[in-house]
Design a protein around this motif. Sequence first.
Motif, PDB file in Angstrom:
ATOM      1  N   ALA A  26       9.871  -6.729  -3.142  1.00 53.57           N
ATOM      2  CA  ALA A  26       8.911  -5.778  -3.707  1.00 53.57           C
ATOM      3  C   ALA A  26       8.556  -4.653  -2.729  1.00 53.57           C
ATOM      4  CB  ALA A  26       7.641  -6.512  -4.122  1.00 53.57           C
ATOM      5  N   LEU A  27       9.151  -4.664  -1.520  1.00 56.54           N
ATOM      6  CA  LEU A  27       8.840  -3.618  -0.543  1.00 56.54           C
ATOM      7  C   LEU A  27       9.184  -2.228  -1.073  1.00 56.54           C
ATOM      8  CD1 LEU A  27      10.041  -5.103   2.878  1.00 56.54           C
ATOM      9  CD2 LEU A  27       7.680  -4.681   2.147  1.00 56.54           C
ATOM     10  N   GLN A  28       8.362  -1.265  -0.688  1.00 56.13           N
ATOM     11  CA  GLN A  28       8.593   0.139  -1.007  1.00 56.13           C
ATOM     12  C   GLN A  28       8.546   0.937   0.303  1.00 56.13           C
ATOM     13  OE1 GLN A  28       9.020   1.341  -4.301  1.00 56.13           O
ATOM     14  NE2 GLN A  28       9.117  -0.832  -4.791  1.00 56.13           N
ATOM     15  N   VAL A  29       9.227   2.067   0.333  1.00 53.61           N
ATOM     16  CA  VAL A  29       9.138   2.949   1.499  1.00 53.61           C
ATOM     17  C   VAL A  29       7.668   3.325   1.693  1.00 53.61           C
ATOM     18  CG1 VAL A  29       9.762   5.217   2.422  1.00 53.61           C
ATOM     19  CG2 VAL A  29      11.497   3.800   1.289  1.00 53.61           C
ATOM     20  N   GLY A  30       7.198   3.205   2.921  1.00 55.65           N
ATOM     21  CA  GLY A  30       5.806   3.488   3.252  1.00 55.65           C
ATOM     22  C   GLY A  30       4.940   2.246   3.369  1.00 55.65           C
ATOM     23  N   ASP A  31       5.422   1.107   2.860  1.00 56.42           N
ATOM     24  CA  ASP A  31       4.657  -0.131   2.963  1.00 56.42           C
ATOM     25  C   ASP A  31       4.551  -0.595   4.413  1.00 56.42           C
ATOM     26  OD1 ASP A  31       4.291  -0.275   0.237  1.00 56.42           O
ATOM     27  OD2 ASP A  31       5.702  -1.931  -0.081  1.00 56.42           O
ATOM     28  N   SER A  32       3.472  -1.290   4.723  1.00 58.07           N
ATOM     29  CA  SER A  32       3.326  -1.894   6.045  1.00 58.07           C
ATOM     30  C   SER A  32       3.819  -3.335   5.994  1.00 58.07           C
ATOM     31  CB  SER A  32       1.871  -1.836   6.509  1.00 58.07           C
ATOM     32  OG  SER A  32       1.050  -2.592   5.648  1.00 58.07           O
ATOM     33  N   VAL A  33       4.304  -3.815   7.146  1.00 61.54           N
ATOM     34  CA  VAL A  33       4.746  -5.203   7.274  1.00 61.54           C
ATOM     35  C   VAL A  33       4.175  -5.789   8.562  1.00 61.54           C
ATOM     36  CG1 VAL A  33       6.870  -5.042   5.910  1.00 61.54           C
ATOM     37  CG2 VAL A  33       6.939  -4.481   8.319  1.00 61.54           C
ATOM     38  N   ASN A  34       3.783  -7.057   8.502  1.00 64.23           N
ATOM     39  CA  ASN A  34       3.336  -7.768   9.695  1.00 64.23           C
ATOM     40  C   ASN A  34       4.546  -8.096  10.553  1.00 64.23           C
ATOM     41  OD1 ASN A  34       0.626  -7.888   8.890  1.00 64.23           O
ATOM     42  ND2 ASN A  34       0.894  -9.832   7.847  1.00 64.23           N
ATOM     43  N   LEU A  35       4.487  -7.820  11.856  1.00 64.22           N
ATOM     44  CA  LEU A  35       5.604  -8.049  12.754  1.00 64.22           C
ATOM     45  C   LEU A  35       5.219  -8.960  13.917  1.00 64.22           C
ATOM     46  CD1 LEU A  35       6.998  -4.398  13.077  1.00 64.22           C
ATOM     47  CD2 LEU A  35       7.803  -6.221  11.552  1.00 64.22           C
ATOM     48  N   GLU A  36       6.153  -9.854  14.247  1.00 63.93           N
ATOM     49  CA  GLU A  36       6.017 -10.693  15.436  1.00 63.93           C
ATOM     50  C   GLU A  36       7.410 -10.991  15.974  1.00 63.93           C
ATOM     51  OE1 GLU A  36       4.614 -15.119  16.992  1.00 63.93           O
ATOM     52  OE2 GLU A  36       4.538 -14.684  14.849  1.00 63.93           O
ATOM     53  N   ARG A  37       7.583 -10.801  17.274  1.00 60.05           N
ATOM     54  CA  ARG A  37       8.838 -11.213  17.909  1.00 60.05           C
ATOM     55  C   ARG A  37       8.810 -12.721  18.153  1.00 60.05           C
ATOM     56  NH1 ARG A  37       8.432  -7.183  22.804  1.00 60.05           N
ATOM     57  NH2 ARG A  37       6.272  -7.688  22.359  1.00 60.05           N
TER      58      ARG A  37
END
Length: 195
Positions: free
Chosen positions: A73-84
Amino acid sequence: MFTGIIETLGKVTALEPKGGNLDITIASALTPELKIDQSVSHNGVCLTVVSLTDATYTVTAIAETLKKTNLDALQVGDSVNLERAMILGSRLDGHIVQGHVDQTGECTNVTEENGSWLFSFTYDATKGNPTIEKGSITIDGTSLTVVNSGKNTFDVAIIPYTYEHTRFNTYQKGTVVNLEFDVIGKYVAKLMSFR
């Protein structure tokens, strides 16, 4: 392996379908520190960096991942939580998170509680994933403690820091989230099913 402590938010800058797969390009403050073949958690989904530029990196989500998570469901401009991935020998500030989403859930209510927030979720309990009162749950990659555990529902309490530095400030009734249930709880439930 991850801890569920979100490092930063990334922004989706491009989405490119490739057969049944999806290439997702992200702009992030982490980009300069990444390398090809590195694992990064995106909303709780472990994905491998496949290409890099100075400002962005790209990961590929396969059809199986898209089917079981909210990444489709991601769209350009959406934010995502990131963790290495966690560094062996460092503190484990959250809990053991594999980056393997078990299923999605849905936000059913958000209640502001004078400096914190209570988020309520529902999920399909027929898939055999239990929540345990005061146990761990990972929501979109964020390590949290379960409160008000029910058969197919649970709540989590969110402090201001988590609210401001993760996707939680975008959640509303109907938001679909990725859920990874506590790995120890899953193994115990599986072992008990053999009895």
